[in-house]
Design a protein around this motif. Structure first.
Motif, mmCIF file in Angstrom:
data_model
loop_
_atom_site.group_PDB
_atom_site.id
_atom_site.type_symbol
_atom_site.label_atom_id
_atom_site.label_comp_id
_atom_site.label_asym_id
_atom_site.label_seq_id
_atom_site.Cartn_x
_atom_site.Cartn_y
_atom_site.Cartn_z
ATOM 1 N N LEU A 54 0.833 -1.206 0.000
ATOM 2 C CA LEU A 54 0.000 0.000 0.000
ATOM 3 C C LEU A 54 0.864 1.250 0.000
ATOM 4 O O LEU A 54 0.598 2.205 -0.759
ATOM 5 C CB LEU A 54 -0.913 -0.009 1.227
ATOM 6 C CG LEU A 54 -1.740 1.256 1.467
ATOM 7 C CD1 LEU A 54 -2.706 1.503 0.320
ATOM 8 C CD2 LEU A 54 -2.496 1.169 2.796
ATOM 9 N N ARG B 14 3.872 1.613 -1.158
ATOM 10 C CA ARG B 14 4.531 1.768 -2.462
ATOM 11 C C ARG B 14 3.571 2.366 -3.486
ATOM 12 O O ARG B 14 3.960 3.224 -4.296
ATOM 13 C CB ARG B 14 5.051 0.418 -2.946
ATOM 14 C CG ARG B 14 6.334 -0.037 -2.257
ATOM 15 C CD ARG B 14 6.993 -1.166 -3.025
ATOM 16 N NE ARG B 14 6.148 -2.349 -3.059
ATOM 17 C CZ ARG B 14 6.191 -3.326 -2.159
ATOM 18 N NH1 ARG B 14 7.053 -3.258 -1.149
ATOM 19 N NH2 ARG B 14 5.394 -4.378 -2.256
ATOM 20 N N ARG B 15 2.304 1.930 -3.456
ATOM 21 C CA ARG B 15 1.324 2.499 -4.391
ATOM 22 C C ARG B 15 1.120 3.995 -4.110
ATOM 23 O O ARG B 15 0.982 4.804 -5.048
ATOM 24 C CB ARG B 15 -0.006 1.757 -4.269
ATOM 25 C CG ARG B 15 0.039 0.331 -4.781
ATOM 26 C CD ARG B 15 -1.355 -0.189 -5.065
ATOM 27 N NE ARG B 15 -2.208 -0.162 -3.878
ATOM 28 C CZ ARG B 15 -2.326 -1.163 -3.016
ATOM 29 N NH1 ARG B 15 -1.644 -2.276 -3.215
ATOM 30 N NH2 ARG B 15 -3.129 -1.072 -1.985
ATOM 31 N N ASP C 83 4.084 5.916 -5.539
ATOM 32 C CA ASP C 83 4.050 5.990 -7.006
ATOM 33 C C ASP C 83 3.039 7.034 -7.479
ATOM 34 O O ASP C 83 3.281 7.749 -8.473
ATOM 35 C CB ASP C 83 3.700 4.618 -7.594
ATOM 36 C CG ASP C 83 4.794 3.596 -7.324
ATOM 37 O OD1 ASP C 83 5.945 4.024 -7.059
ATOM 38 O OD2 ASP C 83 4.509 2.394 -7.359
ATOM 39 N N ARG C 84 1.907 7.142 -6.796
ATOM 40 C CA ARG C 84 0.880 8.104 -7.215
ATOM 41 C C ARG C 84 1.200 9.519 -6.771
ATOM 42 O O ARG C 84 0.891 10.490 -7.483
ATOM 43 C CB ARG C 84 -0.471 7.673 -6.658
ATOM 44 C CG ARG C 84 -0.995 6.353 -7.230
ATOM 45 C CD ARG C 84 -2.328 5.995 -6.618
ATOM 46 N NE ARG C 84 -2.827 4.719 -7.158
ATOM 47 C CZ ARG C 84 -3.958 4.153 -6.780
ATOM 48 N NH1 ARG C 84 -4.728 4.751 -5.870
ATOM 49 N NH2 ARG C 84 -4.343 3.000 -7.309
#
Length: 260
Positions: free
Chosen positions: A251, A253-254, A257-258
Motif C-alpha cells: 500500500l 509503495r502504491r 508511485d501516485r
C-alpha cells in the motif's frame, strides 16, 4: 476456562529458572485468542521460595495465584515476565504513568479540565508546566491540545495530569498541535506505534518527513509539510491497522508511485 499450571520445585531455585518456567507455562497460549473469564492458576507447591511474580498488562488482572482475563483478544508476551491482551479496544481507561493527548475543555481558577477520552475528565494544574509559577502562568486556552502524563488514575479518584517529569522538565510534554491533525485509532494500533523500532513508523518515514505524537488513549496527531501529506499519513495509519507487513508495504509503495 481455567488453565492450571503446577510449577516443579526445581523451577523455583533461581530467578532465571522461574522466568523460564513462566514462559513454558504460557507458550502454548501466547498468540491465541482468549476470552473474558479465562484464567491461569499458578501452583508453586510447598516451598520457601518467593512466589512467582507475573506482570499483568492490559486485559489481564492478578488475583492471588490466579491471572484472570478481562478482555477478549490475543495473548502477547514480552521478556522477562510481562503478559497482556492485544485487543482492538477503543474505549480508554486511564492508568497511572501513561502519557496521553488531551483537549482542554474548561479553565476554572487554577485548574484546567482536560478531555482524555475516558469516562470522566482529568484535572491539570497550571503549576504542572515547566517554568510555571503563580506569577508566570502558562498560556493555555480552551481547545488546546496537551500532551501529559497521569500522576493519579484510579477508580476512586479524579484523574490528574502533569506536563513535567520528576525533575520539573517538560521532556516533550505540554501544549502542542498548531497546524496538525488529530484523529483516533484503536488502542492496539497505538501500542504498535509506540513499540521500540516500530515497523509501521519506519515504513511511514520512507514516504516523507512528518511529526507524530501518539497518546496511549488512542489519539494520534500528525503534521507534515503540506495539508495533503498530512492527510495521506493519517489515512495510511487508519487503513493499515488490520494489514499484514506485506500488505502495508505494498500500500505504501502504491501511495509513493501516485504521489510522486
Amino acid at each position: 476456562m481455567c488453565y492450571i499450571v503446577q510449577l516443579p520445585l526445581s523451577y523455583t531455585n533461581t530467578m532465571d529458572t522461574v522466568e523460564s518456567a513462566m514462559h513454558s507455562c504460557f507458550k502454548n497460549k501466547v498468540g491465541e485468542v482468549l476470552l473474558p473469564g479465562d484464567r491461569f492458576c499458578f501452583g508453586l507447591g510447598e516451598t520457601d521460595s518467593k512466589p512467582l511474580k507475573v506482570i499483568c498488562g492490559p486485559g489481564l488482572r492478578r488475583n492471588g495465584d490466579e491471572v484472570h482475563v478481562c478482555k477478549s483478544g490475543i495473548l502477547r508476551y514480552k521478556q522477562p515476565n510481562l503478559y497482556w491482551i492485544d485487543s482492538q479496544q477503543r474505549r480508554y481507561v486511564p492508568a497511572k504513568g501513561e502519557t496521553v493527548i488531551g483537549i482542554v475543555t474548561v479553565k476554572s481558577g487554577d485548574i484546567f479540565k482536560v478531555d482524555v477520552g475516558g469516562s470522566e475528565q482529568a484535572s491539570l494544574s497550571y503549576l504542572a508546566f515547566e517554568g510555571s509559577t503563580k506569577r508566570n502562568r502558562p498560556n493555555v486556552q480552551v481547545g488546546d491540545l496537551v500532551y501529559g502524563q497521569f500522576i493519579i488514575a484510579n477508580k476512586d479518584m479524579e484523574p490528574e495530569l502533569t506536563c513535567i517529569d520528576s525533575c520539573g522538565r517538560a521532556n516533550g510534554m505540554g501544549v502542542f498541535g498548531a497546524g496538525g491533525l488529530m484523529f483516533k485509532v484503536s488502542l492496539g494500533l497505538v501500542r504498535r506505534l509506540l513499540a521500540p523500532q516500530s515497523e509501521v513508523v519506519k515504513d511511514l518515514e520512507n514516504l516523507f518527513p512528518f511529526e507524530l505524537v501518539v497518546g496511549m488513549n488512542g489519539r494520534v496527531w500528525v503534521k507534515a509539510k503540506s495539508l495533503q501529506q498530512t492527510l495521506i499519513v493519517a489515512n495510511l495509519l487508519e487503513s493499515c491497522e488490520n494489514m499484514s507487513a506485506l500488505q502495508r508495504q505494498a500500500l505504501f509503495r502504491r501511495v509513493v508511485d501516485r504521489a510522486f
